[in-house]
Design a protein around this motif. Sequence first.
Motif, mmCIF file in Angstrom:
data_model
loop_
_atom_site.group_PDB
_atom_site.id
_atom_site.type_symbol
_atom_site.label_atom_id
_atom_site.label_comp_id
_atom_site.label_asym_id
_atom_site.label_seq_id
_atom_site.Cartn_x
_atom_site.Cartn_y
_atom_site.Cartn_z
ATOM 1 N N UNK A 1 7.193 -3.714 4.397
ATOM 2 C CA UNK A 1 5.876 -3.537 3.742
ATOM 3 C C UNK A 1 5.062 -4.828 3.727
ATOM 4 N N UNK A 2 5.733 -5.972 3.633
ATOM 5 C CA UNK A 2 4.999 -7.251 3.639
ATOM 6 C C UNK A 2 4.337 -7.465 4.996
ATOM 7 N N UNK A 3 5.054 -7.182 6.080
ATOM 8 C CA UNK A 3 4.501 -7.326 7.425
ATOM 9 C C UNK A 3 3.297 -6.406 7.608
ATOM 10 N N UNK A 4 3.414 -5.180 7.112
ATOM 11 C CA UNK A 4 2.314 -4.214 7.252
ATOM 12 C C UNK A 4 1.074 -4.682 6.490
ATOM 13 N N UNK A 5 1.250 -5.144 5.247
ATOM 14 C CA UNK A 5 0.108 -5.588 4.445
ATOM 15 C C UNK A 5 -0.488 -6.890 4.973
ATOM 16 N N UNK B 1 -13.631 -9.144 -10.028
ATOM 17 C CA UNK B 1 -13.933 -8.273 -8.890
ATOM 18 C C UNK B 1 -13.765 -8.987 -7.544
ATOM 19 N N UNK B 2 -12.830 -9.918 -7.470
ATOM 20 C CA UNK B 2 -12.572 -10.611 -6.210
ATOM 21 C C UNK B 2 -11.768 -9.724 -5.243
ATOM 22 N N UNK B 3 -10.951 -8.836 -5.816
ATOM 23 C CA UNK B 3 -10.161 -7.920 -4.977
ATOM 24 C C UNK B 3 -10.259 -6.517 -5.541
ATOM 25 N N UNK B 4 -9.986 -5.529 -4.687
ATOM 26 C CA UNK B 4 -10.017 -4.131 -5.120
ATOM 27 C C UNK B 4 -8.698 -3.771 -5.805
ATOM 28 N N UNK B 5 -8.692 -2.613 -6.459
ATOM 29 C CA UNK B 5 -7.457 -2.150 -7.105
ATOM 30 C C UNK B 5 -6.345 -1.918 -6.088
ATOM 31 N N UNK B 6 -6.712 -1.415 -4.918
ATOM 32 C CA UNK B 6 -5.712 -1.186 -3.863
ATOM 33 C C UNK B 6 -5.093 -2.513 -3.420
ATOM 34 N N UNK B 7 -5.960 -3.524 -3.247
ATOM 35 C CA UNK B 7 -5.452 -4.860 -2.890
ATOM 36 C C UNK B 7 -4.538 -5.398 -3.981
ATOM 37 N N UNK B 8 -4.928 -5.180 -5.221
ATOM 38 C CA UNK B 8 -4.145 -5.681 -6.350
ATOM 39 C C UNK B 8 -2.754 -5.055 -6.384
ATOM 40 N N UNK B 9 -2.687 -3.748 -6.155
ATOM 41 C CA UNK B 9 -1.398 -3.053 -6.158
ATOM 42 C C UNK B 9 -0.483 -3.605 -5.069
ATOM 43 N N UNK B 10 -1.035 -3.761 -3.874
ATOM 44 C CA UNK B 10 -0.251 -4.299 -2.754
ATOM 45 C C UNK B 10 0.206 -5.719 -3.067
ATOM 46 N N UNK B 11 -0.676 -6.543 -3.615
ATOM 47 C CA UNK B 11 -0.352 -7.935 -3.901
ATOM 48 C C UNK B 11 0.743 -8.045 -4.963
#
Length: 601
Positions: free
Chosen positions: A462-466, A537-547
């Motif tokens: 998952x890290x490689x994919x993100x 608002x620097x990142x989206x919720x989707x980005x936050x979940x992945x991070x």
Amino acid sequence: MQYGFGDIVTLLGSLGLFLYGMKVMSDALMEVAGDKMRNILASMTSNRLFAVFTGFLITSVIQSSSATTLMVVSFANAALLTLTESIGVIMGANIGTTVTAWLITLLGFKVSMGAIALPLVGLGFVMTFGKNKKAKQWGRFIIGFAILFIGLQFLKDAVPDIGNNPDALAFLSKYTQLGFGSILIFLLIGTLLTVIIQSSSATMALTLVMCYEGWIPFDMAAAMVLGENIGTTITANLAALVANFQAKRAARAHLIFNVLGVIWLLILFVPFLNGINWFVTRDGGLSPFAEATAIPVALSVFHTTFNIANTFLLIWFVPIIANIVKRFVPERIDPEKEIDQPMYLTKNALKYPQTGIAALLKESTRLFEKSAFKAIAHGVHVHREDIRSGKKVKVIVDSKKAIEVDLDQLYYLKIKSIYNEIVEYATVLQSKFELNKDLIAAIRNILIANRHIVSVVKAMKPIHRNLSIYMDSNNYYIKKEYNALRKIIVKVMRIVTNIKDAEDPSIFLSKLDKLRDKADKSDVIMNGSINQLIRKNHITNEMATSLMNDSDAVINIVKDLIAVVELLYITKDSILEESKLPEQLEFEEGILSEVDENTTT
């Protein structure tokens, strides 16, 4: 002289009984003290004198120089002994083998063992019925000891008295009165007999009996002993035929050492024998040149003196012998096998627990440095050459070029198969030997390291994919956070490349501790950075979940990698308690019994 086929068969049978007794005795001693002797061999060879003493001690205890040299070849094959250490142990083994000759001389010729041999067999037989395993092996030792001397008595009876056979004396005189040519002939006979019988002790026993019965004079018997010293090297050289270049070098060193000893003694043959004669007659003893019954003791003195003198003469030339051997047997790197095939997990390595564990460690290290390293480096979109280079980590991670790698295919085709083989090999190793707690712990640590390796590779997907999505993102903040995660992993892998060639890997412990602390502090939830990024608002919720998920995964990856480094390179006895997860604790408690679970991972 009437010496027909039946007499020859009787002679061979007597020799066979002697050899069988020696084998039973030696095997029993190996069972009782073998593990301790192997541990001594692996640890007490730090310098030449220690190595010589170790070889002498082991051979004296297990009563077999061939067993010692075979151990040396196996340990050299597994890189547990260097060439210099191997040569030292072989020198000591040559001295240790003289103990057997003294046992035969003193108990076989000076003392009549016939009266007590059968009672000893009875005592040993009773001991084999005991519940204590060591007592059983001591019983086998006593039986072997008694059979050895029963065989020796039969051997003495099978060789007729030369005084009653003038025809044989006339025949032998043709070959014993050729001057230096006679010495070479009997040297060759001693060599051939030892090669055929595959036991220098048995050939020595036969030589002593022939002397005692008056068949050959003292000087010819001494020449046979020199030949036996050359013939005994054949065992190690045969074993090394299927081994690597390190084992071949150890076997060749054995041959060169013994041949050099024979050469210098042949030059000094007459004065050396005169010196032995002076020694045994100085207190009124019989001269071996005049009395056949005096030859066994004189021959044992010759055997011991020669091997001690040869060792203390050539021990100072070990580096020269090592260089000669290296010229004859150049280093040869075995062709790299496909990574999904084990390279070190061989049947030969299962001969001893120490060599088996060494094979497990080398195979695990190879898995980590080859396929797993590739999966981790490409998983964070970094080339392995960059990690090994002197480039700054910031320069490496600033690269925006994505590296495509099928981590599933890499895992199933290259990593899982080797992991399964390692687990299976460890199980076979444990079932084949009764291992002490230290060796069991060593195997457990290797398996735990492999478990961490597999865990890291699986977590990379998952890290490689993100990273493929965010490392070249137009969003500065998400790219910065992911590059920070990449930096931590690259720094750990750079330590791996440095630590494997370091003389003292423990110097990297402080760096590993700092990286572990840095990984803990990089948790975006615990350090509050995720809240700041979302609120502004620097990142989206989707980005936050992945991070959040990847930040937690990287923390565990770093801890797993540090555990692997400590277990495979720094070889700490204790597993990193602070880096264990509950499921890892549960696994480690039953790690050696969960083979089926591991092989289906």
